[in-house]
Design a protein around this motif. Structure first.
Motif, PDB file in Angstrom:
ATOM      1  N   VAL A   1      12.936 -20.914 -18.407  1.00  0.00           N
ATOM      2  CA  VAL A   1      12.017 -20.494 -19.524  1.00  0.00           C
ATOM      3  C   VAL A   1      12.562 -21.437 -20.647  1.00  0.00           C
ATOM      4  CG1 VAL A   1      10.985 -18.615 -20.987  1.00  0.00           C
ATOM      5  CG2 VAL A   1      12.041 -18.294 -18.768  1.00  0.00           C
TER       6      VAL A   1
ATOM      7  N   PHE B   1       9.958 -24.586 -16.402  1.00  0.00           N
ATOM      8  CA  PHE B   1      10.280 -25.769 -15.941  1.00  0.00           C
ATOM      9  C   PHE B   1      11.104 -25.459 -14.631  1.00  0.00           C
ATOM     10  CE2 PHE B   1      13.017 -25.464 -19.635  1.00  0.00           C
ATOM     11  CZ  PHE B   1      14.219 -25.839 -18.931  1.00  0.00           C
TER      12      PHE B   1
ATOM     13  N   GLU C   1      23.044 -25.486 -22.906  1.00  0.00           N
ATOM     14  CA  GLU C   1      22.440 -24.182 -23.267  1.00  0.00           C
ATOM     15  C   GLU C   1      22.734 -23.087 -22.503  1.00  0.00           C
ATOM     16  OE1 GLU C   1      18.152 -25.094 -22.832  1.00  0.00           O
ATOM     17  OE2 GLU C   1      18.034 -26.649 -24.118  1.00  0.00           O
TER      18      GLU C   1
ATOM     19  N   GLU D   1      22.678 -19.227 -20.850  1.00  0.00           N
ATOM     20  CA  GLU D   1      21.521 -18.373 -20.575  1.00  0.00           C
ATOM     21  C   GLU D   1      22.022 -17.300 -19.598  1.00  0.00           C
ATOM     22  OE1 GLU D   1      17.962 -20.646 -19.871  1.00  0.00           O
ATOM     23  OE2 GLU D   1      18.457 -22.475 -21.180  1.00  0.00           O
TER      24      GLU D   1
ATOM     25  N   ASP E   1      21.980 -24.225 -18.908  1.00  0.00           N
ATOM     26  CA  ASP E   1      20.960 -25.201 -18.845  1.00  0.00           C
ATOM     27  C   ASP E   1      21.515 -26.578 -19.440  1.00  0.00           C
ATOM     28  OD1 ASP E   1      18.825 -26.592 -18.778  1.00  0.00           O
ATOM     29  OD2 ASP E   1      17.674 -25.082 -19.842  1.00  0.00           O
TER      30      ASP E   1
ATOM     31  N   LYS F   1      15.948 -32.284 -17.708  1.00  0.00           N
ATOM     32  CA  LYS F   1      16.395 -31.039 -17.114  1.00  0.00           C
ATOM     33  C   LYS F   1      17.043 -30.945 -15.804  1.00  0.00           C
ATOM     34  CE  LYS F   1      15.573 -28.315 -20.860  1.00  0.00           C
ATOM     35  NZ  LYS F   1      16.905 -27.421 -21.643  1.00  0.00           N
TER      36      LYS F   1
HETATM   37 MN    MN Z   1      17.108 -23.743 -21.528  1.00  0.00          MN
END
Ligand code: MN
Length: 232
Positions: A30, A53, A83, A85, A114, A135
């Motif tokens: 997300v 994604f 990141e 999460e 992430d 990503k």
């Molecule tokens: Mn993220």
């Protein structure tokens, strides 16, 4: 029939306490789901619909705290960002899942990072191009061990944090999610049929930033096994 090239082994994540293996099917992520992070990315945190994604399944690196897991600094970037999460692991298939039933489709939870090539992501974003180079690259999804919801419940309130070399970089609370995990599952399931083995990275709070070779990232969510990974 024999395989004409070697088949890739199944990607699995161990369950905490030696209670088995979770086979990973797909990895959904997300975007922009904590307001303070949306603002630091230069965007408006008004409650737009969630967007998604994906990362490739073999981007997973099992990296529980203390295990010495390592990832390589990836090519083609000068901004390799973390990141932290909360990750939801899907246990029961469904499509068009109502918010009120979403938790019954979740097998359990873990913690993931992430990893993002921020410069490539921003360039793609600003040109309206796909995000995969930013990503969905190799080793871009370090994760901790998973915990069954039968043991840890469905976390909605608790610290989420990440340190680099022991220094706080991200620290927030799951209460600050813009879209709750059940809302994410409900929305995602209108786009894709969710299947057992799917993972959902639920978004990161503010404080994202770069790491370099030699840095050690450690992060967690209250009640779950920490994720820890060094950068080679
Ligand atoms: Mn993220």
């Amino acid at each position: 029939m024999t395989f004409v090239v070697p088949p890739h082994p199944a990607v699995t994540i161990p369950v905490a306490n030696g209670d088995g293996l979770f086979p990973v099917r797909r990895i959904y992520c997300v975007g922009r789901n904590y307001a303070a992070h949306v603002r630091e990315m230069g965007m408006d945190p008004s409650r737009e619909a969630p967007f998604f994604f994906s990362k490739p399944t073999d981007a997973i690196v099992v990296a529980p705290g203390g295990a010495g897991a390592q990832i390589s600094y990836p090519p083609a970037t000068g901004e390799f960002h973390f990141e932290i999460e909360l990750v939801a692991a899907i246990g029961h298939a469904g499509r068009d899942i109502p918010v009120g039933q979403a938790n019954s489709h979740i097998w359990g939870y873990g913690v993931g990072i992430d990893m993002t090539r921020r410069d490539l992501q921003i360039a793609a974003r600003d040109r309206g191009r796909p995000w995969e180079p930013g990503k969905g690259f190799d080793q871009s999804a370090p994760v901790s061990l998973l915990h069954p919801a039968s043991a840890v419940g469905h976390p909605v309130d608790g610290e989420i944090w990440l340190q680099v070399d022991g220094q706080d970089r991200q620290r927030s609370n799951l209460k600050n999610l813009i879209w709750s995990v059940p809302e994410i599952i409900a929305n995602l399931s209108t786009l894709f049929e969710l299947r057992p083995g799917d993972l959902v990275f639920t978004g990161t709070p503010e404080g994202v930033g770069p790491v370099r070779s030699g840095d050690v990232m450690r992060g967690g969510v209250a009640g779950l096994t920490d994720v820890e990974v060094s950068v080679a």
